[in-house]
Scaffold this motif. Structure first.
Motif, PDB file in Angstrom:
ATOM      1  N   GLY A   1       0.607  -1.371  -0.342  1.00  0.00           N
ATOM      2  CA  GLY A   1      -0.122  -0.264   0.210  1.00  0.00           C
ATOM      3  C   GLY A   1       0.982   1.169   0.034  1.00  0.00           C
ATOM      4  N   THR A   2       0.473   1.942  -0.828  1.00  0.00           N
ATOM      5  CA  THR A   2       1.433   3.289  -1.070  1.00  0.00           C
ATOM      6  C   THR A   2       1.192   4.623   0.168  1.00  0.00           C
TER       7      THR A   2
ATOM      8  N   ASP B   1      -8.389   2.767   4.255  1.00  0.00           N
ATOM      9  CA  ASP B   1      -8.300   2.734   2.740  1.00  0.00           C
ATOM     10  C   ASP B   1      -8.453   0.803   2.667  1.00  0.00           C
TER      11      ASP B   1
ATOM     12  N   THR C   1      -6.007  -1.168   2.159  1.00  0.00           N
ATOM     13  CA  THR C   1      -5.340  -2.171   2.380  1.00  0.00           C
ATOM     14  C   THR C   1      -5.138  -1.804   3.752  1.00  0.00           C
TER      15      THR C   1
ATOM     16  N   GLN D   1      -8.835  -0.667  -4.657  1.00  0.00           N
ATOM     17  CA  GLN D   1      -8.091   0.425  -4.478  1.00  0.00           C
ATOM     18  C   GLN D   1      -6.931  -0.727  -5.841  1.00  0.00           C
TER      19      GLN D   1
ATOM     20  N   ASN E   1      -0.989  -4.993  -5.712  1.00  0.00           N
ATOM     21  CA  ASN E   1      -2.230  -5.391  -4.507  1.00  0.00           C
ATOM     22  C   ASN E   1      -3.267  -4.985  -5.433  1.00  0.00           C
TER      23      ASN E   1
ATOM     24  N   TYR F   1      -2.210  -9.062  -1.770  1.00  0.00           N
ATOM     25  CA  TYR F   1      -0.959  -9.139  -1.513  1.00  0.00           C
ATOM     26  C   TYR F   1       0.226  -9.873  -1.674  1.00  0.00           C
TER      27      TYR F   1
ATOM     28  N   ASN G   1      -0.481   3.874  -6.438  1.00  0.00           N
ATOM     29  CA  ASN G   1      -1.778   3.082  -6.427  1.00  0.00           C
ATOM     30  C   ASN G   1      -3.184   4.364  -6.529  1.00  0.00           C
TER      31      ASN G   1
END
Length: 398
Positions: free
Chosen positions: A28-29, A44, A46, A65, A96, A114, A393
């Motif tokens: 995740g960013t 979010d 993630t 996402q 992801n 993931y 993302n």
């Protein structure tokens, strides 16, 4: 294929700061850009991975996402004797995906994919130490169905099932199969599916403070596959892999209208990795079992993160993380797997356009260690690693 050797190993890939192919923060960013201090943010999709209780924070009925964490790995090794060895520069794009459904009010459902763990390196130059392989790679992939429940306003609980695929590949590994039997492992490749679980909570006692925690169970599996020895030829293989228990806890504080600060502590129970056991029942005469003591140490990691809103639709994120344990003993270190006391820095941008959002972050991990020549240390010398990760993302909500 003739079964000429069975290997039973316990291997490790962790949040701890291993060399080479090792993710700084798992997925995740926003989490990567905030230095991994995300267990109490978890706002979010993630959250499915970092803290499934956080899914209750999402506002829309349908939240999607898609992202990719692209890693650039490099390791420098100076053996006690012989020239310096540098790993090949490698690029690993790791995707992801997350979806969270909030149609049922207090109940939220999610599904994520993931690739959280990995470790390894690849070398084109021959090894100075006779036991060092030319290439090694270990990774895990998770498919995570998750659920969260808002017990009361300000308190949510969440859990996920982690359907996990593990894969291990080693090339160019010299082996002593018996007291008088030596060979070279040209390649071994094993993989398999297993499962684990995760559970978390998220509490918001005041408007400006959130507290979160998450537990991720140990995941173990005997992987099956095949390999090839330079002299003895093809064989079937079985290898036991363990990814240890991970417990995280932390808080997120809204210091001002624009500034969010976060902290996370991570404890990884690497002491669950105790012994490697190698058995060669059909090579070199009578069956032989060789237990190799490991006694890895638990890992303690601190993460710090921040998010500052430059304007309603644009925010900057930054983070720092520090690991305080080299979990893998010197007796288990080689040039494709290791563990240093490392640190990280990260920064990024987040764009929020209401129904649509996007993010871009950079993370750098660096560290070094010297392992002196001593009994049982097969690859002594100086190790230095630097790993860049670029994460991006895009997401949308309905």
């Amino acid at each position: 294929m003739k079964k000429i050797v069975a290997l039973s190993l316990t291997l490790f890939a962790s949040q701890a700061f291993a060399t080479g192919y090792s993710k700084p923060v798992q997925g995740g960013t926003k989490a990567i850009g905030m230095g991994g201090a995300f267990v109490a943010v978890a706002d979010d999709t993630t959250a499915i991975y970092h803290n499934p209780a956080g899914m209750s924070q999402l506002k829309k009925d349908h939240n999607f996402q898609l992202g990719v964490d692209t890693m650039f790995a490099k390791l420098h090794y100076e053996p006690v004797t012989g020239p310096a060895e540098d790993s090949d520069r490698q690029i690993f794009p790791l995707p992801n995906f997350g979806y969270v459904n909030r149609q049922l009010g207090a109940l939220s459902f999610g599904l994520g994919l993931y690739l959280p763990h990995g470790n390894g390196n690849k070398f084109s130059v021959p090894a100075s130490n006779p036991t060092d392989p030319n290439e090694g790679l270990l990774y895990t992939m998770e498919i995570d169905p998750a659920v969260s429940f808002e017990v009361i306003k300000g308190l949510s609980l969440g859990a996920s099932l982690r359907v996990t695929r593990m894969s291990l590949n080693i090339k160019g590994q010299p082996l002593q199969l018996a007291p008088a039997v030596f060979d070279v492992l040209n390649e071994i490749s094993v993989s398999g599916w297993t499962y684990g679980a995760a559970a978390g909570f998220l509490a918001q006692p005041t408007d400006w403070l959130r507290i979160g925690g998450n537990y991720r169970s140990k995941v173990s599996k005997k992987l099956g596959g095949s390999g090839e020895l330079a002299t003895l030829g093809a064989f079937d293989a079985d290898i036991d892999i363990t990814v240890p228990t991970l417990i995280t806890g932390g808080f997120a504080a809204q210091a001002t209208d624009k500034l969010l600060l976060s902290f996370q502590y991570g404890y990884e129970r690497n002491s669950e990795v105790k012994t490697f056991t190698v058995t060669s029942p059909d090579i070199g005469g009578a069956p032989a079992t060789l237990p190799i003591a490991q006694n890895w140490k638990d890992s303690h990691t601190y993460h710090f993160g921040m998010k500052y809103d430059l304007m309603k639709s644009l925010g900057v994120i930054a983070g720092y993380a520090r690991d305080f344990n080299a979990s893998i003993p010197a007796t288990s270190i080689n040039r494709t797997s290791g563990d240093f006391d490392c640190q990280e820095a990260s920064a990024g941008l987040l764009v929020d356009l209401g129904r649509y959002n996007a993010g871009l972050a950079w993370n750098g991990r660096w560290g070094s260690n010297t392992y002196p020549a001593a009994p049982g240390v097969n690859a002594p010398g100086y190790y230095q690693a630097f790993l860049h990760t670029i994460s991006a993302n895009v997401g949308f909500s309905l």
